[in-house]
Scaffold this motif. Structure first.
Motif, PDB file in Angstrom:
ATOM      1  N   ARG A 136      92.780  40.679  49.250  1.00 11.81           N
ATOM      2  CA  ARG A 136      94.011  40.979  48.514  1.00 11.81           C
ATOM      3  C   ARG A 136      94.729  39.695  48.130  1.00 11.81           C
ATOM      4  N   GLY A 164      99.284  43.042  52.645  1.00 15.70           N
ATOM      5  CA  GLY A 164      98.968  43.857  51.482  1.00 15.70           C
ATOM      6  C   GLY A 164     100.155  44.226  50.621  1.00 15.70           C
ATOM      7  N   ALA A 165     101.380  43.949  51.096  1.00 16.75           N
ATOM      8  CA  ALA A 165     102.555  44.269  50.287  1.00 16.75           C
ATOM      9  C   ALA A 165     102.528  43.474  48.989  1.00 16.75           C
ATOM     10  N   GLU A 166     102.965  44.114  47.920  1.00 20.58           N
ATOM     11  CA  GLU A 166     102.839  43.501  46.596  1.00 20.58           C
ATOM     12  C   GLU A 166     103.584  42.184  46.483  1.00 20.58           C
ATOM     13  N   ASP A 167     104.757  42.077  47.150  1.00 16.62           N
ATOM     14  CA  ASP A 167     105.566  40.862  47.028  1.00 16.62           C
ATOM     15  C   ASP A 167     105.373  39.900  48.191  1.00 16.62           C
ATOM     16  N   SER A 168     104.358  40.135  49.018  1.00 22.51           N
ATOM     17  CA  SER A 168     104.119  39.271  50.173  1.00 22.51           C
ATOM     18  C   SER A 168     103.239  38.085  49.788  1.00 22.51           C
ATOM     19  N   THR A 170     107.496  32.524  41.548  1.00 23.48           N
ATOM     20  CA  THR A 170     106.629  32.592  42.721  1.00 23.48           C
ATOM     21  C   THR A 170     105.420  31.690  42.543  1.00 23.48           C
ATOM     22  N   GLN A 191     103.046  33.074  39.931  1.00 23.84           N
ATOM     23  CA  GLN A 191     103.478  32.796  38.563  1.00 23.84           C
ATOM     24  C   GLN A 191     103.246  31.337  38.188  1.00 23.84           C
ATOM     25  N   ARG A 245      95.231  38.180  43.978  1.00 27.57           N
ATOM     26  CA  ARG A 245      96.506  37.829  43.333  1.00 27.57           C
ATOM     27  C   ARG A 245      96.328  36.675  42.353  1.00 27.57           C
ATOM     28  N   ASP A 291     109.135  32.742  47.147  1.00 32.48           N
ATOM     29  CA  ASP A 291     108.091  33.416  47.919  1.00 32.48           C
ATOM     30  C   ASP A 291     108.610  33.868  49.281  1.00 32.48           C
TER      31      ASP A 291
END
Length: 469
Positions: A332, A287-291, A244, A247, A336, A281
């Motif tokens: 948010r 706010g979703a963790e994987d968004s 992502t 990362q 990240r 991605d």
């Protein structure tokens, strides 16, 4: 063997203003600029010939719908019947392009100075000339520019105005690890438009081969780093992993010497900043963790009979690399990347000294009137040297399917590994030039499409060293 130091340097600049104009200046002696208008009819014919030779989908004549070739049909045409499929067709195209792009007096000057490597040519093309393979242009009946010169691209001078991050000299970072992202896994919502590079049974094991070539060198780099007393952690080297943008930011921020991406690039025509690499991605509820958040248009896909989008893939585009999170006020998103506020792209994804983007037309920057894409974004964020491609590359599988290449033949993988090897050395430009000369010799001698310039002449390297003062 490295190319000898150039005896002379030539600046070439092109501009489209109705017609296309070419200027050139020799920097040895008293610099004098020459400007010529290129013959528009001759140029149109030559560029049309180049387009027909490339594996970009073309308009299909004679169909009721006036449709466009599929990607597979375009690759088959390029590898089997177009100019780059045979040495004779390629030589004819090289001559046609040379007479359209290089004024007669410039060809004569180049021929007169023409011993191998004696001239370095620095080119800033116009959008109309962005895909011209300058290295292939015929200087005379027997020689190409590649035979007598080292060719690189210059970015527009505007890059140096308020450059966000100056490059670090190679000697200061060469001991650091490299960041490799090789054929990253794509989210489901991207697979209707893109497929992974390595998907066929014949490709099984090729990633292990790439890993075996890269990782031993990374271990050597770690030993060198330990000997120097560096506290830097090794960067990640994902192979077909779910990588992502977050990362990638973490890997680049740890400190590295090089960034090597081998995957897919896409761009919206004539939309500067839209060129993007593709990672894992997706967008989702706020706010979703994987968004993921970014400035590219998300790739939505709908189920048959439904208008509800699912799994919207978000490309990582040049505007993201430039502006970072400056366009969002969502804390948010900032968090990240470990920040309490918005950041520019060079703060999130600081680019190392050398960058390679081996993907379909990674060098789309020069095709827009406003020159901004992945090359310029990387240079602005701290890269000194960026190697990428002018046009779409056929995959290894395409060579096997359409050019009857043996199962073990991997021309596109070989090109990617060659770039990786060159970027590790003292002079990447000289190393790539030497390799391309060898490919040209093999192409002339064998006519094997595995050595076709369709592949290796796609490479471009753009240089933008730090300026003092």
């Amino acid at each position: 063997m490295s190319a000898p130091a150039p005896d002379s340097e030539l600046l070439v600049r092109a501009a489209d203003a109705g017609d296309t104009y070419l200027s050139w200046t020799w920097l040895d002696g008293t610099p004098t600029a020459h400007v010529r208008r290129l013959d528009p009819q001759r140029l149109d014919i030559a560029l049309a010939g180049l387009r027909r030779a490339l594996p970009h989908p073309q308009q299909v004549d004679g169909t009721e719908s006036g449709g466009v070739e599929s990607d597979r049909a375009a690759a088959r045409r390029a590898l089997t019947s177009a100019a780059f499929a045979s040495p004779s067709g390629e030589a004819e195209l090289a001559s046609l392009l040379a007479h359209a792009v290089l004024p007669p007096e410039l060809r004569a000057e180049l021929a007169a100075r023409g011993t191998a490597g004696s001239t370095r040519i620095r080119i800033t093309p116009s959008p109309r000339l962005a895909q011209v393979p300058w290295e292939l242009l015929a200087v005379d009946d027997d020689r190409r520019l590649l035979d007598i010169a080292v060719v690189t691209h210059d970015p527009p001078a505007t890059l140096y105005v308020a450059r966000s991050r100056s490059p670090v000299p190679w000697e200061r970072v060469r001991h650091l690890p490299a960041v490799h992202v090789i054929d990253p896994i794509l989210p489901a919502s991207a697979r209707h438009r893109l497929a992974n590079v390595y998907t066929e049974a014949a490709d099984l094991g090729v990633l292990d081969e790439i890993r075996s070539r890269v990782q031993p060198r990374d271990r050597t780099a770690r030993r060198d780093r330990a000997a120097r007393g560096s506290g830097q952690r090794a960067a990640l080297t994902p192979f077909q992993g779910e990588v992502t943008r977050v990362q990638l930011a973490a890997a680049l921020s740890r400190g590295c010497s090089r960034f090597f991406y081998f995957g897919h690039v896409s761009a919206v025509p004539n939309e500067p900043g839209s060129a993007a690499i593709h990672l894992n991605d997706v967008t989702g509820p706020a706010g979703a963790e994987d968004s993921a958040w970014g400035m590219a248009a998300a790739w939505t896909r709908t189920e048959a009979g439904s208008t509800t989008p699912y799994g919207a893939h978000l490309p990582l585009c040049a505007l993201d690399f430039l502006l970072g999170t400056k366009q969002t006020e969502d804390p948010r998103v900032w968090a990240r990347y470990g920040a309490n506020g918005s950041q520019y792209g060079h703060e999130i994804w600081p680019m190392p000294t050398r960058v390679a983007i081996i993907a379909c037309e990674g060098g789309v920057d020069f095709r827009s009137a406003e020159t901004f894409g992945l090359i310029m974004a990387a240079l602005d964020a701290g890269a000194e040297l960026v190697t990428t491609t002018r046009w779409v590359l056929p995959t290894d599988a395409a060579f096997r399917a359409y050019a009857a290449a043996p199962a073990g033949t991997r021309p596109t993988t070989r090109l990617a590994l060659q770039v990786d090897d060159a970027h590790r050395g003292a002079d990447p430009v000289a190393a790539l030039t030497d390799w391309q000369r060898g490919q040209l010799r093999a192409w002339r001698e064998t006519g094997d499409v595995a050595y076709s310039p369709l592949l290796w002449a796609a490479l471009t390297t753009t240089l933008a060293p730090a300026r003092r003062g």
